[in-house]
Design a protein around this motif. Structure first.
Motif, PDB file in Angstrom:
ATOM      1  N   SER A  38       0.841  -1.189   0.000  1.00  0.00           N
ATOM      2  CA  SER A  38       0.000   0.000   0.000  1.00  0.00           C
ATOM      3  C   SER A  38       0.874   1.236   0.000  1.00  0.00           C
ATOM      4  CB  SER A  38      -0.904   0.008   1.247  1.00  0.00           C
ATOM      5  OG  SER A  38      -0.116   0.142   2.404  1.00  0.00           O
ATOM      6  N   GLY A  39       0.265   2.393  -0.189  1.00  0.00           N
ATOM      7  CA  GLY A  39       1.022   3.634  -0.231  1.00  0.00           C
ATOM      8  C   GLY A  39       1.590   4.028   1.112  1.00  0.00           C
ATOM      9  N   LYS A  40       1.097   3.450   2.192  1.00  0.00           N
ATOM     10  CA  LYS A  40       1.540   3.861   3.521  1.00  0.00           C
ATOM     11  C   LYS A  40       3.025   3.635   3.722  1.00  0.00           C
ATOM     12  CE  LYS A  40       0.546   3.161   8.421  1.00  0.00           C
ATOM     13  NZ  LYS A  40      -0.258   2.412   9.401  1.00  0.00           N
ATOM     14  N   GLY A  41       3.566   2.539   3.201  1.00  0.00           N
ATOM     15  CA  GLY A  41       4.952   2.213   3.437  1.00  0.00           C
ATOM     16  C   GLY A  41       5.883   2.623   2.313  1.00  0.00           C
ATOM     17  N   ARG A  42       5.443   3.486   1.411  1.00  0.00           N
ATOM     18  CA  ARG A  42       6.269   3.843   0.266  1.00  0.00           C
ATOM     19  C   ARG A  42       7.433   4.722   0.701  1.00  0.00           C
ATOM     20  NH1 ARG A  42       5.594   9.017  -1.341  1.00  0.00           N
ATOM     21  NH2 ARG A  42       3.827  10.180  -0.476  1.00  0.00           N
ATOM     22  N   ASN A  43       8.483   4.728  -0.098  1.00  0.00           N
ATOM     23  CA  ASN A  43       9.626   5.583   0.165  1.00  0.00           C
ATOM     24  C   ASN A  43       9.265   7.031  -0.145  1.00  0.00           C
ATOM     25  OD1 ASN A  43      11.256   3.420   0.886  1.00  0.00           O
ATOM     26  ND2 ASN A  43      11.892   3.065  -1.242  1.00  0.00           N
ATOM     27  N   ARG A  44       9.802   7.921   0.674  1.00  0.00           N
ATOM     28  CA  ARG A  44       9.530   9.329   0.445  1.00  0.00           C
ATOM     29  C   ARG A  44      10.332   9.833  -0.749  1.00  0.00           C
ATOM     30  NH1 ARG A  44      10.487  12.505   5.887  1.00  0.00           N
ATOM     31  NH2 ARG A  44      12.468  11.387   5.739  1.00  0.00           N
ATOM     32  N   THR A  45       9.780  10.813  -1.438  1.00  0.00           N
ATOM     33  CA  THR A  45      10.471  11.412  -2.571  1.00  0.00           C
ATOM     34  C   THR A  45      11.574  12.335  -2.064  1.00  0.00           C
ATOM     35  OG1 THR A  45       8.988  13.324  -2.643  1.00  0.00           O
ATOM     36  CG2 THR A  45       8.328  11.347  -3.894  1.00  0.00           C
ATOM     37  N   TRP A  46      12.448  12.739  -2.988  1.00  0.00           N
ATOM     38  CA  TRP A  46      13.524  13.654  -2.608  1.00  0.00           C
ATOM     39  C   TRP A  46      12.940  14.961  -2.082  1.00  0.00           C
ATOM     40  CZ3 TRP A  46      14.821  18.580  -4.019  1.00  0.00           C
ATOM     41  CH2 TRP A  46      16.080  19.037  -3.604  1.00  0.00           C
ATOM     42  N   GLU A  47      11.875  15.448  -2.709  1.00  0.00           N
ATOM     43  CA  GLU A  47      11.264  16.701  -2.258  1.00  0.00           C
ATOM     44  C   GLU A  47      10.741  16.579  -0.836  1.00  0.00           C
ATOM     45  OE1 GLU A  47      10.654  15.217  -5.076  1.00  0.00           O
ATOM     46  OE2 GLU A  47      11.277  16.620  -6.656  1.00  0.00           O
ATOM     47  N   GLU A  48      10.148  15.420  -0.519  1.00  0.00           N
ATOM     48  CA  GLU A  48       9.632  15.221   0.837  1.00  0.00           C
ATOM     49  C   GLU A  48      10.764  15.140   1.852  1.00  0.00           C
ATOM     50  OE1 GLU A  48       5.500  12.751  -0.076  1.00  0.00           O
ATOM     51  OE2 GLU A  48       7.425  11.694  -0.023  1.00  0.00           O
ATOM     52  N   ARG A  49      11.837  14.438   1.502  1.00  0.00           N
ATOM     53  CA  ARG A  49      12.972  14.346   2.417  1.00  0.00           C
ATOM     54  C   ARG A  49      13.616  15.703   2.637  1.00  0.00           C
ATOM     55  NH1 ARG A  49      14.066   9.758  -0.784  1.00  0.00           N
ATOM     56  NH2 ARG A  49      15.782  10.855  -1.835  1.00  0.00           N
ATOM     57  N   GLU A  50      13.716  16.484   1.570  1.00  0.00           N
ATOM     58  CA  GLU A  50      14.301  17.814   1.672  1.00  0.00           C
ATOM     59  C   GLU A  50      13.433  18.724   2.526  1.00  0.00           C
ATOM     60  OE1 GLU A  50      17.288  20.720   0.835  1.00  0.00           O
ATOM     61  OE2 GLU A  50      17.179  18.526   0.779  1.00  0.00           O
ATOM     62  N   ALA A  51      12.129  18.632   2.359  1.00  0.00           N
ATOM     63  CA  ALA A  51      11.217  19.441   3.173  1.00  0.00           C
ATOM     64  C   ALA A  51      11.333  19.066   4.643  1.00  0.00           C
ATOM     65  CB  ALA A  51       9.778  19.245   2.684  1.00  0.00           C
ATOM     66  N   ALA A  52      11.468  17.768   4.928  1.00  0.00           N
ATOM     67  CA  ALA A  52      11.616  17.323   6.314  1.00  0.00           C
ATOM     68  C   ALA A  52      12.928  17.825   6.905  1.00  0.00           C
ATOM     69  CB  ALA A  52      11.549  15.793   6.382  1.00  0.00           C
ATOM     70  N   ARG A  53      13.995  17.807   6.097  1.00  0.00           N
ATOM     71  CA  ARG A  53      15.290  18.287   6.587  1.00  0.00           C
ATOM     72  C   ARG A  53      15.228  19.782   6.905  1.00  0.00           C
ATOM     73  NH1 ARG A  53      19.465  21.005   4.766  1.00  0.00           N
ATOM     74  NH2 ARG A  53      18.539  21.227   2.686  1.00  0.00           N
ATOM     75  N   LEU A  54      14.625  20.542   6.015  1.00  0.00           N
ATOM     76  CA  LEU A  54      14.501  21.984   6.249  1.00  0.00           C
ATOM     77  C   LEU A  54      13.662  22.275   7.487  1.00  0.00           C
ATOM     78  CD1 LEU A  54      13.996  23.242   2.571  1.00  0.00           C
ATOM     79  CD2 LEU A  54      16.041  23.475   4.000  1.00  0.00           C
TER      80      LEU A  54
END
Length: 251
Positions: free
Chosen positions: A58-74
């Motif tokens: 399912s979509g729940k366990g999918r890998n985050r995109t680069w944009e999502e990881r970058e947003a989390a880092r910021l």
């Protein structure tokens, strides 16, 4: 007595919902209580047990995109910056204490850590001075411990150890005093152990090839060419290899 045929309540088969019904609450239907489970009961086009996607996940366990990881880092950086701005001294003290827990650090390493977290330079300098005064920061003691450990465990010679300490911000005076722990006999003993260990994996190898490899290893460990050649010649002679015409390799 006549028996009545009543439909089973919606919560039959779910203990948690049954307990809620027993204490007088109106339990939700299983679909309401666990929409994910309800959605996955059928075997649909998406895959086994209703799971969607090529891999059956399912979509729940999918890998985050680069944009999502970058947003989390910021977001983390902004939160850390806000924390420093609210009480910079408390944050800086915590950073220093956490970093020093379990392992000594040099003043330069700690200064770099504080700068990376956005602690003002003047505040960082004052705290580093205070930690040095009470003995929590001691570059001299760090250098002595580093030299003893790295020489014993890795066989590093003074030249390589001096380079490591320089990268960690230890000054020349503390480095010089720390390296005085290692004399020429210590270096020769460590180099011989390195050569003997390496020779065990080079049995049958041509003497000149073995010599070049041993010389390269000892050079990377920081040993001088003269000492390295002397140790190699001795080790090869004891291993019954022909070394009479052996010439010092270019390293």
């Amino acid at each position: 007595m006549t028996s009545e045929s009543r439909p089973a309540p919606d919560w039959v088969g779910d203990v948690g919902l049954g307990v809620r019904a027993w204490v007088g609450e109106t339990p939700p239907t299983p679909a309401e209580a666990s929409p994910e489970r309800s959605a996955g009961t059928g075997r649909g086009k998406g895959g086994r047990d209703g799971r969607s996607g090529k891999g059956g996940r399912s979509g729940k366990g999918r890998n985050r995109t680069w944009e999502e990881r970058e947003a989390a880092r910021l977001a983390r950086e902004e939160a850390a910056a806000a924390e420093v701005e609210a009480d910079p001294e408390a944050v800086a003290r915590k950073i220093l204490l956490d970093t020093l827990t379990g392992q000594a650090r040099t003043r330069q390493e700690l200064a770099d850590k504080l700068a990376k977290r956005g602690v003002p330079d003047d505040l960082a300098a004052g705290l580093l001075d205070r930690f040095t005064e009470v003995g929590l920061i001691d570059d001299g003691a760090f250098a002595r411990q580093w030299v003893e450990s790295r020489h014993r465990s890795r066989g590093l010679a003074p030249r390589a150890l001096a380079q490591e300490l320089r990268r960690k911000g230890v000054d020349d005076e503390d480095t010089k005093l720390a390296l005085e722990q290692i004399d020429e006999a210590d270096q020769r003993h460590a180099a011989r152990e390195l050569v003997d260990k390496k020779l065990r994996s080079m049995r049958g190898l041509d003497t000149q090839v073995a010599t070049r490899r041993l010389a390269g290893m000892l050079a990377r460990k920081g040993y001088s060419a003269g000492l390295a050649f002397s140790v190699m010649r001795e080790a090869l002679r004891e291993s019954h290899d022909e070394v009479d015409d052996l010439e010092p390799p270019d390293v």
